[in-house]
Each structure stands twice: as C-alpha cells, then as structure tokens.
Design a protein around this motif. Structure first.
Motif, PDB file in Angstrom:
ATOM      1  N   MET A   1      -1.596 -10.985  -3.003  1.00 25.75           N
ATOM      2  CA  MET A   1      -0.251 -11.007  -2.454  1.00 25.75           C
ATOM      3  C   MET A   1      -0.284 -10.381  -0.916  1.00 25.75           C
ATOM      4  O   MET A   1      -0.793  -9.482  -1.056  1.00 25.75           O
ATOM      5  N   THR A   2       0.472 -10.797  -0.254  1.00 26.88           N
ATOM      6  CA  THR A   2       0.287 -10.557   1.133  1.00 26.88           C
ATOM      7  C   THR A   2       1.924 -10.002   1.477  1.00 26.88           C
ATOM      8  O   THR A   2       2.817 -10.919   1.319  1.00 26.88           O
ATOM      9  N   PHE A   3       2.165  -8.927   2.162  1.00 29.60           N
ATOM     10  CA  PHE A   3       3.515  -8.265   2.606  1.00 29.60           C
ATOM     11  C   PHE A   3       3.312  -8.257   4.087  1.00 29.60           C
ATOM     12  O   PHE A   3       2.640  -7.497   4.457  1.00 29.60           O
ATOM     13  N   THR A   4       4.426  -8.831   4.775  1.00 31.24           N
ATOM     14  CA  THR A   4       4.277  -9.032   6.274  1.00 31.24           C
ATOM     15  C   THR A   4       5.633  -8.607   6.783  1.00 31.24           C
ATOM     16  O   THR A   4       6.728  -8.996   6.274  1.00 31.24           O
ATOM     17  N   PRO A  22       7.117  -8.479  -6.800  1.00 34.97           N
ATOM     18  CA  PRO A  22       7.602  -9.639  -7.645  1.00 34.97           C
ATOM     19  C   PRO A  22       7.155  -9.371  -9.243  1.00 34.97           C
ATOM     20  O   PRO A  22       6.140  -8.746  -9.568  1.00 34.97           O
ATOM     21  N   ALA A  23       8.029  -9.760  -9.980  1.00 39.36           N
ATOM     22  CA  ALA A  23       7.847  -9.355 -11.418  1.00 39.36           C
ATOM     23  C   ALA A  23       6.528  -9.446 -12.115  1.00 39.36           C
ATOM     24  O   ALA A  23       5.910  -8.718 -12.823  1.00 39.36           O
ATOM     25  N   PRO A  24       5.903 -10.883 -11.554  1.00 39.89           N
ATOM     26  CA  PRO A  24       4.709 -11.009 -12.511  1.00 39.89           C
ATOM     27  C   PRO A  24       3.665 -10.039 -12.186  1.00 39.89           C
ATOM     28  O   PRO A  24       2.517  -9.905 -12.828  1.00 39.89           O
ATOM     29  N   LEU A  25       3.787  -9.226 -11.068  1.00 44.40           N
ATOM     30  CA  LEU A  25       2.692  -8.397 -10.489  1.00 44.40           C
ATOM     31  C   LEU A  25       3.042  -7.037 -10.406  1.00 44.40           C
ATOM     32  O   LEU A  25       2.085  -6.153 -10.288  1.00 44.40           O
ATOM     33  N   THR A  26       4.420  -6.840 -10.995  1.00 45.16           N
ATOM     34  CA  THR A  26       4.610  -5.336 -11.260  1.00 45.16           C
ATOM     35  C   THR A  26       3.742  -4.623 -12.029  1.00 45.16           C
ATOM     36  O   THR A  26       3.399  -5.129 -13.174  1.00 45.16           O
ATOM     37  N   ASN A  27       3.446  -3.497 -11.853  1.00 39.70           N
ATOM     38  CA  ASN A  27       2.654  -2.504 -12.646  1.00 39.70           C
ATOM     39  C   ASN A  27       1.319  -3.029 -12.630  1.00 39.70           C
ATOM     40  O   ASN A  27       0.454  -3.024 -13.556  1.00 39.70           O
ATOM     41  N   ALA A  66      -2.930   5.532 -12.602  1.00 39.71           N
ATOM     42  CA  ALA A  66      -1.660   6.105 -12.745  1.00 39.71           C
ATOM     43  C   ALA A  66      -0.962   5.037 -12.027  1.00 39.71           C
ATOM     44  O   ALA A  66       0.361   4.445 -12.150  1.00 39.71           O
ATOM     45  N   TRP A  67      -1.247   4.758 -10.668  1.00 41.65           N
ATOM     46  CA  TRP A  67      -0.361   3.845  -9.675  1.00 41.65           C
ATOM     47  C   TRP A  67      -0.699   2.394 -10.165  1.00 41.65           C
ATOM     48  O   TRP A  67       0.131   1.407  -9.876  1.00 41.65           O
ATOM     49  N   ARG A  68      -1.877   2.098 -10.649  1.00 40.97           N
ATOM     50  CA  ARG A  68      -2.236   0.700 -11.182  1.00 40.97           C
ATOM     51  C   ARG A  68      -1.364   0.163 -11.964  1.00 40.97           C
ATOM     52  O   ARG A  68      -0.845  -1.115 -11.851  1.00 40.97           O
ATOM     53  N   THR A  69      -0.657   0.990 -12.825  1.00 37.81           N
ATOM     54  CA  THR A  69       0.162   0.463 -13.857  1.00 37.81           C
ATOM     55  C   THR A  69       1.544   1.165 -13.835  1.00 37.81           C
ATOM     56  O   THR A  69       2.212   1.077 -14.638  1.00 37.81           O
ATOM     57  N   HIS A  70       1.931   1.574 -12.812  1.00 32.40           N
ATOM     58  CA  HIS A  70       3.359   1.995 -12.496  1.00 32.40           C
ATOM     59  C   HIS A  70       4.081   1.688 -11.018  1.00 32.40           C
ATOM     60  O   HIS A  70       4.856   2.538 -10.658  1.00 32.40           O
ATOM     61  N   SER A  71       3.423   0.698 -10.558  1.00 35.76           N
ATOM     62  CA  SER A  71       3.875   0.334  -9.318  1.00 35.76           C
ATOM     63  C   SER A  71       5.003  -0.684  -9.238  1.00 35.76           C
ATOM     64  O   SER A  71       4.749  -1.922  -9.747  1.00 35.76           O
ATOM     65  N   ARG A  72       6.261  -0.328  -8.645  1.00 36.30           N
ATOM     66  CA  ARG A  72       7.326  -1.579  -8.609  1.00 36.30           C
ATOM     67  C   ARG A  72       7.892  -1.937  -7.386  1.00 36.30           C
ATOM     68  O   ARG A  72       8.479  -2.962  -6.940  1.00 36.30           O
ATOM     69  N   SER A  73       7.340  -1.048  -6.338  1.00 33.88           N
ATOM     70  CA  SER A  73       7.687  -1.469  -4.932  1.00 33.88           C
ATOM     71  C   SER A  73       6.748  -0.825  -3.967  1.00 33.88           C
ATOM     72  O   SER A  73       5.831   0.172  -4.451  1.00 33.88           O
TER      73      SER A  73
END
Length: 77
Positions: A1-4, A22-27, A66-73
């Motif tokens: 996914m790319t954010f620009t 996005p929800a499918p990629l959260t965490n 820790a960040w791989r599985t706890h990232s929402r934004s």
C-alpha cells in the motif's frame, strides 16, 4: 500500500501527513519504505493517536514485532 501527499515532506520532525491504515491492513505492517524526504511513524490509535513508534527514515525491511501487530495509523513528516 502506498500513502502519498501533494508534495515532498519538509525538513523537520513534524507530521506533514497523517493516514489511518485501512482495516484489512491494520496490525499487519511488516516493512516500510519512506520517500520524498519523509520520516515515518506508526501509531497504536487512529488519526495518529496512542503510542508512537520510533521514527523510521530509511527502508525498514522488518518492522519491530511490537509495531508489526499494533499499528492503526501513520504519519509522514
């Protein structure tokens, strides 16, 4: 996914852009590759709230567990 955004990030450590993952990629953040002079931070809450990760500047092929599985934004800045 790319954010620009509409321009490169400015020099400095403040956020130029903020995105909810996005929800499918959260965490499910496994690697990062910031461009355009941007630093990258992950957050445990939506809209860059909660705990913040260390800043990532270059390509990071393996995000800390820790960040791989706890990232929402995220922010780019």
């Amino acid at each position: 996914m790319t954010f620009t955004g509409p321009h490169d990030c400015y020099n400095g450590n403040s956020a130029d852009y903020s995105f909810d993952i996005p929800a499918p990629l959260t965490n499910h953040v496994y690697s990062l590759r910031p461009y355009a002079n941007c630093w990258f931070n992950l957050f445990t809450g939506v809209q860059a709230t909660g705990y913040a990760s260390p800043s990532y500047k270059g390509e990071t092929v393996s995000v800390d567990d820790a960040w791989r599985t706890h990232s929402r934004s995220l922010t780019l800045g």
